[in-house]
Write a protein that holds these residues in place. Structure first.
Motif, short mmCIF file in Angstrom:
data_model
loop_
_atom_site.label_atom_id
_atom_site.label_comp_id
_atom_site.label_asym_id
_atom_site.label_seq_id
_atom_site.Cartn_x
_atom_site.Cartn_y
_atom_site.Cartn_z
N GLN A 147 60.04 87.55 95.54
CA GLN A 147 60.65 86.22 95.48
C GLN A 147 59.89 85.25 94.56
OE1 GLN A 147 60.79 86.32 100.08
NE2 GLN A 147 62.43 84.89 99.55
N ASN A 148 59.53 85.72 93.38
CA ASN A 148 58.89 84.83 92.41
C ASN A 148 59.92 83.82 91.89
OD1 ASN A 148 59.73 87.55 91.21
ND2 ASN A 148 59.74 86.23 89.38
N THR A 149 59.58 82.54 91.95
CA THR A 149 60.51 81.49 91.53
C THR A 149 59.77 80.36 90.84
OG1 THR A 149 60.34 80.34 93.66
CG2 THR A 149 62.12 81.94 93.43
N THR A 150 60.50 79.64 89.98
CA THR A 150 60.05 78.35 89.44
C THR A 150 61.19 77.36 89.64
OG1 THR A 150 60.82 79.03 87.24
CG2 THR A 150 58.47 79.28 87.71
N ASN A 151 60.86 76.07 89.70
CA ASN A 151 61.89 75.09 90.03
C ASN A 151 62.27 74.18 88.86
OD1 ASN A 151 59.59 73.55 89.88
ND2 ASN A 151 59.92 72.44 91.81
N GLY A 152 62.01 74.61 87.63
CA GLY A 152 62.40 73.81 86.49
C GLY A 152 61.84 74.37 85.19
N THR A 153 62.22 73.71 84.07
CA THR A 153 61.73 74.10 82.75
C THR A 153 61.51 72.89 81.84
OG1 THR A 153 64.00 74.43 81.96
CG2 THR A 153 62.87 76.38 82.82
#
Length: 296
Positions: A147-153
């Motif tokens: 469940q690797n995630t990022t919340n923006g760019t």
């Protein structure tokens, strides 16, 4: 149990070289974790000759998950049991008894130890207080991630980088490694986390260059120092586009209204920019005048 309440043989017919029925010790309640290697099994038996020189070992052997005999017979028949309760030790921390023990086997309630004794004299009397088992194991399973995630760019903003970690025994901590679009990785300090499941959450301000490649990974270890790392993840920074708003209805100088009037406002909104750019949100305010004069 270690309580001096012995299992005894005191029958007058128990004479040399008679062999006793099997005394079974089972249901030890082990909860050895999944993913470990069993290194050895130590068995301790507290036993005595109630009458001097009465008994000696005939069989000291393990029972597998079905309750069947397995592995080596570790008895020492040359040793006569003493008249004082004395603990005899069999196997050891690096001795598997040639039984190929597994986590599932030792956790099973049918796993255990068998003891048989041989009478050494006529009218022999013997007693056994307790049988104790210790299992030595090595954890060889590294933490697992998902469940690797990022919340923006978006450039110049805080981005959270998250990974879910699990371990069969206990997590210890992690190190976050980050390349902020420069091509060089910097490792953060070690961060402690605990339990058999936990998240590594790290927020970083990404650089202000639109189109930069951000790279990151996380290293984690468990309480027995097994190490694992995630794959190398990356994303491309995005910027802000241009927000265009055009009101198509009502048009300017459309007159004024009296009484109760329904008025419809139509607007066209567009975000102009590169793929991934954002323009934020649009809010509107409707205002009416109390007369034909503007702003009254």
């Amino acid at each position: 149990a270690d309580d001096a309440a012995e299992a005894q043989i005191t029958a007058a017919t128990y004479d040399s070289p008679d062999i006793s029925f099997r005394l079974k010790a089972q249901n030890f309640g082990f909860t050895i974790p999944v993913g470990v290697t069993i290194d050895g099994i130590t068995v301790e038996i507290d036993r005595r000759s109630i009458i001097a020189s009465s008994g000696k070992d005939f069989r000291v052997q393990l029972l597998d998950a079905t309750g069947a005999l397995v592995g080596d017979n570790k008895s020492v028949p040359a040793t006569i049991w003493p008249t004082t309760s004395t603990i005899a030790t069999y196997g050891g921390a690096a001795d598997t008894w040639n039984a190929v023990p597994t986590q599932a086997m030792v956790n099973d309630p049918d796993f255990g130890v068998v003891l048989s004794a041989q009478a050494n004299i006529a009218n022999a009397d013997i007693g056994v207080d307790f049988i104790r088992v210790n299992v030595t194991y090595t954890d060889t399973q590294a933490p697992k991630w998902s469940q690797n995630t990022t919340n923006g760019t978006i450039i110049g903003t805080f981005i959270q980088h998250s990974v879910n970690w699990t371990d069969n025994i206990a997590l210890s901590g992690y190190i976050f490694s980050f390349d902020n679009g420069t091509g060089t990785f910097t490792n953060d300090s070690f961060v402690t986390f605990t339990g058999t499941q936990n998240w590594s959450n790290v927020s970083k301000v990404v650089n202000t260059t639109k189109g930069a490649t951000i790279q990151w990974r996380i290293y984690a270890n468990d309480s027995t120092n097994n190490l694992n790392s995630t794959s190398l993840f990356n994303y491309t920074t995005t910027g802000y586009g241009t927000l265009n708003v055009s009101i198509t209805n009502p048009v300017d100088s459309s007159g004024y209204f009296t009484g109760n009037t329904n008025l419809t406002v139509n607007a066209t909104v567009s975000c102009v920019g590169s793929a991934g750019d954002v323009c934020g949100t649009v809010s509107t305010t409707a205002r009416y005048n109390l007369s034909a004069n503007p702003d009254t």
